[in-house]
Design a protein around this motif. Structure first.
Motif, PDB file in Angstrom:
ATOM      1  N   ASP A   4      17.982  -6.155  24.227  1.00 55.89           N
ATOM      2  CA  ASP A   4      17.499  -4.855  24.690  1.00 55.89           C
ATOM      3  C   ASP A   4      17.105  -4.016  23.486  1.00 55.89           C
ATOM      4  O   ASP A   4      17.949  -3.716  22.625  1.00 55.89           O
ATOM      5  CB  ASP A   4      18.601  -4.140  25.485  1.00 55.89           C
ATOM      6  CG  ASP A   4      18.101  -2.869  26.153  1.00 55.89           C
ATOM      7  OD1 ASP A   4      16.918  -2.512  25.959  1.00 55.89           O
ATOM      8  OD2 ASP A   4      18.891  -2.231  26.876  1.00 55.89           O
ATOM      9  N   PRO A   5      15.817  -3.620  23.379  1.00 53.34           N
ATOM     10  CA  PRO A   5      15.400  -2.811  22.225  1.00 53.34           C
ATOM     11  C   PRO A   5      15.986  -1.408  22.239  1.00 53.34           C
ATOM     12  O   PRO A   5      15.987  -0.737  21.206  1.00 53.34           O
ATOM     13  CB  PRO A   5      13.869  -2.774  22.367  1.00 53.34           C
ATOM     14  CG  PRO A   5      13.616  -3.009  23.817  1.00 53.34           C
ATOM     15  CD  PRO A   5      14.700  -3.935  24.289  1.00 53.34           C
ATOM     16  N   ARG A   6      16.510  -0.969  23.385  1.00 51.19           N
ATOM     17  CA  ARG A   6      17.138   0.344  23.483  1.00 51.19           C
ATOM     18  C   ARG A   6      18.518   0.183  24.121  1.00 51.19           C
ATOM     19  O   ARG A   6      18.714   0.463  25.310  1.00 51.19           O
ATOM     20  CB  ARG A   6      16.292   1.306  24.313  1.00 51.19           C
ATOM     21  CG  ARG A   6      14.934   1.617  23.673  1.00 51.19           C
ATOM     22  CD  ARG A   6      14.160   2.619  24.501  1.00 51.19           C
ATOM     23  NE  ARG A   6      12.869   2.943  23.893  1.00 51.19           N
ATOM     24  CZ  ARG A   6      11.986   3.793  24.408  1.00 51.19           C
ATOM     25  NH1 ARG A   6      12.256   4.384  25.572  1.00 51.19           N
ATOM     26  NH2 ARG A   6      10.842   4.033  23.791  1.00 51.19           N
ATOM     27  N   PRO A   7      19.490  -0.280  23.367  1.00 52.03           N
ATOM     28  CA  PRO A   7      20.813  -0.537  23.929  1.00 52.03           C
ATOM     29  C   PRO A   7      21.533   0.744  24.301  1.00 52.03           C
ATOM     30  O   PRO A   7      21.251   1.825  23.767  1.00 52.03           O
ATOM     31  CB  PRO A   7      21.542  -1.266  22.789  1.00 52.03           C
ATOM     32  CG  PRO A   7      20.844  -0.807  21.549  1.00 52.03           C
ATOM     33  CD  PRO A   7      19.412  -0.612  21.930  1.00 52.03           C
ATOM     34  N   ASN A   8      22.452   0.613  25.234  1.00 49.75           N
ATOM     35  CA  ASN A   8      23.267   1.736  25.693  1.00 49.75           C
ATOM     36  C   ASN A   8      24.407   1.964  24.707  1.00 49.75           C
ATOM     37  O   ASN A   8      25.324   1.156  24.601  1.00 49.75           O
ATOM     38  CB  ASN A   8      23.820   1.435  27.091  1.00 49.75           C
ATOM     39  CG  ASN A   8      24.489   2.647  27.720  1.00 49.75           C
ATOM     40  OD1 ASN A   8      25.124   3.445  27.039  1.00 49.75           O
ATOM     41  ND2 ASN A   8      24.344   2.787  29.028  1.00 49.75           N
ATOM     42  N   LEU A   9      24.364   3.075  23.979  1.00 48.00           N
ATOM     43  CA  LEU A   9      25.352   3.331  22.940  1.00 48.00           C
ATOM     44  C   LEU A   9      26.736   3.569  23.531  1.00 48.00           C
ATOM     45  O   LEU A   9      27.748   3.188  22.943  1.00 48.00           O
ATOM     46  CB  LEU A   9      24.927   4.523  22.088  1.00 48.00           C
ATOM     47  CG  LEU A   9      23.592   4.370  21.338  1.00 48.00           C
ATOM     48  CD1 LEU A   9      23.359   5.567  20.436  1.00 48.00           C
ATOM     49  CD2 LEU A   9      23.583   3.084  20.523  1.00 48.00           C
ATOM     50  N   ARG A  10      26.792   4.213  24.695  1.00 52.31           N
ATOM     51  CA  ARG A  10      28.097   4.424  25.338  1.00 52.31           C
ATOM     52  C   ARG A  10      28.748   3.098  25.691  1.00 52.31           C
ATOM     53  O   ARG A  10      29.960   2.909  25.518  1.00 52.31           O
ATOM     54  CB  ARG A  10      27.929   5.279  26.600  1.00 52.31           C
ATOM     55  CG  ARG A  10      27.577   6.740  26.328  1.00 52.31           C
ATOM     56  CD  ARG A  10      27.561   7.530  27.623  1.00 52.31           C
ATOM     57  NE  ARG A  10      27.261   8.930  27.378  1.00 52.31           N
ATOM     58  CZ  ARG A  10      27.194   9.855  28.339  1.00 52.31           C
ATOM     59  NH1 ARG A  10      27.410   9.492  29.607  1.00 52.31           N
ATOM     60  NH2 ARG A  10      26.914  11.100  28.038  1.00 52.31           N
ATOM     61  N   GLU A  11      27.938   2.178  26.175  1.00 49.39           N
ATOM     62  CA  GLU A  11      28.467   0.855  26.517  1.00 49.39           C
ATOM     63  C   GLU A  11      28.955   0.120  25.278  1.00 49.39           C
ATOM     64  O   GLU A  11      29.974  -0.583  25.316  1.00 49.39           O
ATOM     65  CB  GLU A  11      27.385   0.040  27.227  1.00 49.39           C
ATOM     66  CG  GLU A  11      27.860  -1.326  27.689  1.00 49.39           C
ATOM     67  CD  GLU A  11      26.776  -2.088  28.422  1.00 49.39           C
ATOM     68  OE1 GLU A  11      26.956  -3.293  28.659  1.00 49.39           O
ATOM     69  OE2 GLU A  11      25.736  -1.468  28.756  1.00 49.39           O
ATOM     70  N   ILE A  12      28.251   0.298  24.175  1.00 44.10           N
ATOM     71  CA  ILE A  12      28.655  -0.351  22.928  1.00 44.10           C
ATOM     72  C   ILE A  12      29.997   0.198  22.453  1.00 44.10           C
ATOM     73  O   ILE A  12      30.899  -0.560  22.060  1.00 44.10           O
ATOM     74  CB  ILE A  12      27.576  -0.159  21.855  1.00 44.10           C
ATOM     75  CG1 ILE A  12      26.325  -0.960  22.228  1.00 44.10           C
ATOM     76  CG2 ILE A  12      28.086  -0.587  20.484  1.00 44.10           C
ATOM     77  CD1 ILE A  12      25.170  -0.753  21.279  1.00 44.10           C
ATOM     78  N   PHE A  13      30.156   1.511  22.468  1.00 39.59           N
ATOM     79  CA  PHE A  13      31.428   2.101  22.055  1.00 39.59           C
ATOM     80  C   PHE A  13      32.554   1.699  23.009  1.00 39.59           C
ATOM     81  O   PHE A  13      33.690   1.484  22.585  1.00 39.59           O
ATOM     82  CB  PHE A  13      31.309   3.622  21.994  1.00 39.59           C
ATOM     83  CG  PHE A  13      30.693   4.120  20.715  1.00 39.59           C
ATOM     84  CD1 PHE A  13      31.335   3.911  19.499  1.00 39.59           C
ATOM     85  CD2 PHE A  13      29.486   4.790  20.714  1.00 39.59           C
ATOM     86  CE1 PHE A  13      30.776   4.364  18.312  1.00 39.59           C
ATOM     87  CE2 PHE A  13      28.920   5.244  19.543  1.00 39.59           C
ATOM     88  CZ  PHE A  13      29.573   5.034  18.334  1.00 39.59           C
ATOM     89  N   ALA A  14      32.250   1.586  24.305  1.00 42.73           N
ATOM     90  CA  ALA A  14      33.259   1.145  25.263  1.00 42.73           C
ATOM     91  C   ALA A  14      33.697  -0.292  24.980  1.00 42.73           C
ATOM     92  O   ALA A  14      34.889  -0.623  25.032  1.00 42.73           O
ATOM     93  CB  ALA A  14      32.720   1.275  26.687  1.00 42.73           C
ATOM     94  N   ALA A  29      33.517  -1.693  22.077  1.00 43.11           N
ATOM     95  CA  ALA A  29      34.256  -1.664  20.812  1.00 43.11           C
ATOM     96  C   ALA A  29      35.726  -1.340  21.057  1.00 43.11           C
ATOM     97  O   ALA A  29      36.619  -1.943  20.441  1.00 43.11           O
ATOM     98  CB  ALA A  29      33.629  -0.635  19.870  1.00 43.11           C
ATOM     99  N   LEU A  30      35.994  -0.408  21.954  1.00 42.30           N
ATOM    100  CA  LEU A  30      37.385  -0.079  22.281  1.00 42.30           C
ATOM    101  C   LEU A  30      38.069  -1.243  22.998  1.00 42.30           C
ATOM    102  O   LEU A  30      39.256  -1.492  22.796  1.00 42.30           O
ATOM    103  CB  LEU A  30      37.430   1.173  23.164  1.00 42.30           C
ATOM    104  CG  LEU A  30      36.984   2.484  22.494  1.00 42.30           C
ATOM    105  CD1 LEU A  30      36.996   3.621  23.506  1.00 42.30           C
ATOM    106  CD2 LEU A  30      37.889   2.815  21.312  1.00 42.30           C
TER     107      LEU A  30
END
Length: 238
Positions: A63-73, A75-76
């Motif tokens: 995805d060229p525009r990944p969901n940053l909230r999903e990435i941080f989630a 990561a946790l």
């Protein structure tokens, strides 16, 4: 993606160095327990900084525009396993038990892609060990080359940034007023901590690309990714 962790680590390390004293023990005593503890701390923090970068790069594959909230989630979610495996176990094996040669080789060469297997392939237990063993077959020389080249680039980077920063400070005469700005080549310099941790962003990206390259050579993963991308584009068009 790494800015929050980088800021927190640098501020915490500066407070720790201030508590230890401006100079701490003799800076020439590199084998002191204080230096060993600071080195383990920096290696652990750099491994943690790798986590959000690794997840971001993995998302950018699809995805060229990944969901940053999903990435941080994510990561946790992966944080406990990643903390133990990469931020605790890996530095201890490579630094504290460096004299054994076996544990550093296993951690840095044989199981070189452990972080990627945990986060991207989401394997655990025996499945993870089998996967790491399979990926290490015929890969040892490439891994050794990457580790050597990474270490060389890191030393050049640290020397260049430290020297350049000190030259700028000397022109502005700020090093004498603010001790934490002095980029002396010591683990008791907060600026060196910042340079050390900031390099982790580049290292994480380079290692991720090396992981993709290794999987493409061994498994044809680039073909698989192209097929997955084509299927998704076809479904979106439909």
């Amino acid at each position: 993606m790494s800015a929050p962790a980088l800021i927190i680590c640098c501020v915490g390390n500066t407070v720790l160095l201030l508590w230890l004293g401006r100079y701490g023990p003799d800076e020439l005593e590199w084998l002191s327990w204080t230096h060993l503890g600071l080195l383990l701390l920096l290696l652990s923090q750099r491994s943690l900084i790798h986590l959000p970068v690794l997840l971001l790069n993995g998302s950018l594959l699809f995805d060229p525009r990944p969901n940053l909230r999903e990435i941080f989630a994510n990561a946790l979610r992966f944080f406990p396993r990643y903390l133990w495996s990469q931020a605790i176990l890996l530095p201890v094996q490579t630094v504290v038990f460096c004299w054994t040669f076996v544990l550093p080789w296993r951690a840095m060469i044989a199981h070189f892609f452990r972080g990627e297997v945990i986060v991207l392939e989401r394997l655990k237990g025996r499945d993870m060990i089998r996967r790491l063993d399979a990926m290490s077959v015929g890969q040892g020389e490439r891994n050794v080359g990457f580790v050597f080249l990474n270490g060389l680039i890191f030393l050049l980077y640290l020397g260049a940034t430290g020297f350049g920063f000190n030259v700028l400070l000397g022109m502005a005469s700020l090093a004498d007023r603010f001790w934490w700005l002095d980029a002396g080549f010591s683990l008791f310099s907060p600026i060196i901590h910042f340079f050390f941790l900031a390099y982790g962003v580049f290292q994480a990206t380079a290692k991720f690309l090396f992981y993709i390259d290794s999987r493409s050579l061994r498994e044809g993963w680039d073909i698989e990714l192209t097929m997955v991308k084509g299927v998704r584009e076809t479904e979106e068009a439909a």
